[in-house]
Design a protein around this motif. Structure first.
Motif, short mmCIF file in Angstrom:
data_model
loop_
_atom_site.label_atom_id
_atom_site.label_comp_id
_atom_site.label_asym_id
_atom_site.label_seq_id
_atom_site.Cartn_x
_atom_site.Cartn_y
_atom_site.Cartn_z
N VAL A 1 0.86 -1.19 0.00
CA VAL A 1 0.00 0.00 0.00
C VAL A 1 0.89 1.24 0.00
N ILE A 2 0.73 2.06 -1.02
CA ILE A 2 1.52 3.30 -1.14
C ILE A 2 0.77 4.47 -0.55
N LYS A 3 -0.53 4.52 -0.79
CA LYS A 3 -1.39 5.57 -0.23
C LYS A 3 -2.66 4.91 0.28
N LYS A 4 -2.90 4.99 1.59
CA LYS A 4 -4.05 4.32 2.19
C LYS A 4 -5.29 5.20 2.09
N ALA A 5 -6.45 4.56 1.96
CA ALA A 5 -7.72 5.28 1.93
C ALA A 5 -8.79 4.38 2.56
N ASP A 6 -9.94 4.97 2.83
CA ASP A 6 -11.02 4.23 3.50
C ASP A 6 -12.28 4.12 2.66
N GLY A 7 -12.12 4.27 1.34
CA GLY A 7 -13.29 4.17 0.46
C GLY A 7 -13.80 2.76 0.34
N ALA A 8 -14.84 2.61 -0.47
CA ALA A 8 -15.45 1.29 -0.68
C ALA A 8 -14.49 0.35 -1.41
N GLN A 9 -14.74 -0.95 -1.23
CA GLN A 9 -13.96 -1.97 -1.93
C GLN A 9 -14.80 -2.58 -3.06
N PRO A 10 -14.22 -2.77 -4.22
CA PRO A 10 -14.99 -3.32 -5.35
C PRO A 10 -15.29 -4.80 -5.18
N LYS A 11 -16.38 -5.22 -5.82
CA LYS A 11 -16.77 -6.63 -5.87
C LYS A 11 -16.44 -7.17 -7.26
N PRO A 12 -16.42 -8.49 -7.43
CA PRO A 12 -16.10 -9.06 -8.74
C PRO A 12 -17.02 -8.57 -9.86
N GLU B 1 -7.69 -10.14 -8.07
CA GLU B 1 -7.48 -10.24 -6.62
C GLU B 1 -7.05 -8.91 -6.03
N GLY B 2 -6.10 -8.25 -6.69
CA GLY B 2 -5.57 -7.00 -6.15
C GLY B 2 -6.61 -5.90 -6.04
N LEU B 3 -7.45 -5.77 -7.04
CA LEU B 3 -8.49 -4.73 -7.01
C LEU B 3 -9.44 -4.91 -5.83
N GLN B 4 -9.78 -6.17 -5.54
CA GLN B 4 -10.71 -6.42 -4.44
C GLN B 4 -10.10 -6.21 -3.06
N LEU B 5 -8.80 -6.08 -3.01
CA LEU B 5 -8.12 -5.76 -1.75
C LEU B 5 -8.04 -4.26 -1.51
N MET B 6 -8.32 -3.48 -2.55
CA MET B 6 -8.14 -2.04 -2.48
C MET B 6 -9.40 -1.31 -2.05
N HIS B 7 -9.18 -0.09 -1.55
CA HIS B 7 -10.27 0.83 -1.24
C HIS B 7 -10.19 2.00 -2.23
N VAL B 8 -11.35 2.55 -2.57
CA VAL B 8 -11.36 3.70 -3.47
C VAL B 8 -10.48 4.81 -2.90
N ASP C 1 1.93 -0.14 -10.68
CA ASP C 1 1.49 0.94 -9.81
C ASP C 1 0.02 1.16 -10.15
N LEU C 2 -0.85 0.98 -9.18
CA LEU C 2 -2.29 0.97 -9.43
C LEU C 2 -3.02 1.90 -8.48
N GLU C 3 -3.86 2.76 -9.04
CA GLU C 3 -4.69 3.67 -8.25
C GLU C 3 -6.15 3.36 -8.54
N LEU C 4 -6.91 3.10 -7.48
CA LEU C 4 -8.35 2.86 -7.63
C LEU C 4 -9.07 4.20 -7.44
N ILE C 5 -9.54 4.75 -8.55
CA ILE C 5 -10.15 6.08 -8.53
C ILE C 5 -11.61 6.03 -8.12
#
Length: 253
Positions: free
Chosen positions: A130-141, A182-189, A221-225
């Motif tokens: 995790v490079i930048k932490k956030a508390d947004g929603a997590q995506p589903k499949p 897998e990685g996207l579902q571990l992330m928060h917006v 390097d991935l950012e979930l917008i």
């Protein structure tokens, strides 16, 4: 290397034989001359991407000259068949060696990377930081997400980047390589992470591009917008399809 890939490269040579000007003292002024040069350039790039970097460009030019000038060929067909077989064999040996080296280098990279602070390894073998932490929603499949990304090989070479293009992309969470799913579902917006994806969670032995060697570990390097509203995403997709159909049906200007 697969047989059809070598055949495609040979077919490209045939195209050049059929379409090039016979003049070998080349000027690049007219459209035909520039197009001829472009054909040769594309042929050379294609052959280089196939790993055939030991070809003699002067001999290639001589073959083109003899064919276009309708001269007697200097090598018999049987000898050419044997030469192509040898070329394919050497290319396959090089590719096998490269694949093995990529696999070994990737394994060592992941072993060393797993020991670094902040790097987490999941049960599948995916590693992330995790490079930048956030508390947004997590995506589903089933979600569609908006992301920015940059993909690199373990040597740091960039092979794709929405960041360089200056435009994030929308994609279905379940429509990407397993490491991303897998990685996207571990992330928060709002989060930015670095994904270290083993080859078996990426493209494995089936490389999608000459810029990505087979069996490569990929680093993103991935950012979930954002997570797109499902109904809106479907409507947007339908609108894009309708626009494309209208454009295709429109009369030419």
């Amino acid at each position: 290397m697969k047989q059809h890939r070598l055949a495609a490269a040979v077919a490209l040579v045939t195209l050049v034989l059929a379409g090039c000007d016979s003049q070998t003292s080349v000027e690049l002024k007219t459209p035909a001359q520039k197009a001829s040069y472009g054909i040769g350039l594309n042929m050379g790039k294609s052959l280089a991407q196939e790993g055939m970097d030991d070809l003699d460009s002067k001999a290639v030019a001589l073959g083109i000259e003899d064919a276009v000038g309708k001269k007697e060929q200097k090598i018999k067909d049987d000898d050419l068949v044997a030469a192509f077989a040898d070329l394919q064999k050497r290319a396959e040996e090089r590719m096998t060696k490269m694949n093995a080296e990529a696999q070994s280098a990737g394994k060592k990279f992941l072993e060393d990377n797993a020991k670094k602070d902040g790097v987490v390894t999941t049960a599948s073998g995916l590693q992330y930081q995790v490079i930048k932490k956030a508390d947004g929603a997590q995506p589903k499949p089933t979600d569609v997400v908006t992301v920015h990304y940059e993909g690199k090989l373990i040597d740091g070479k960039v092979f794709d980047s929405s960041i360089e293009r200056g435009a994030p992309i929308d994609l279905p969470v379940s429509g990407v390589i397993p490491g991303w799913v897998e990685g996207l579902q571990l992330m928060h917006v709002g989060e930015k992470v670095k994904l270290f994806i083993p080859a078996d969670l990426a493209y494995g032995a089936q490389s999608p591009s000459p810029t990505i060697p087979a069996n490569s570990v990929l680093v993103f390097d991935l950012e979930l917008i954002a997570i797109k509203d499902a109904a809106k995403a479907a409507a947007d997709a339908a609108a894009e399809t309708d626009d494309a159909e209208v454009e295709e049906a429109a009369p030419a200007k």
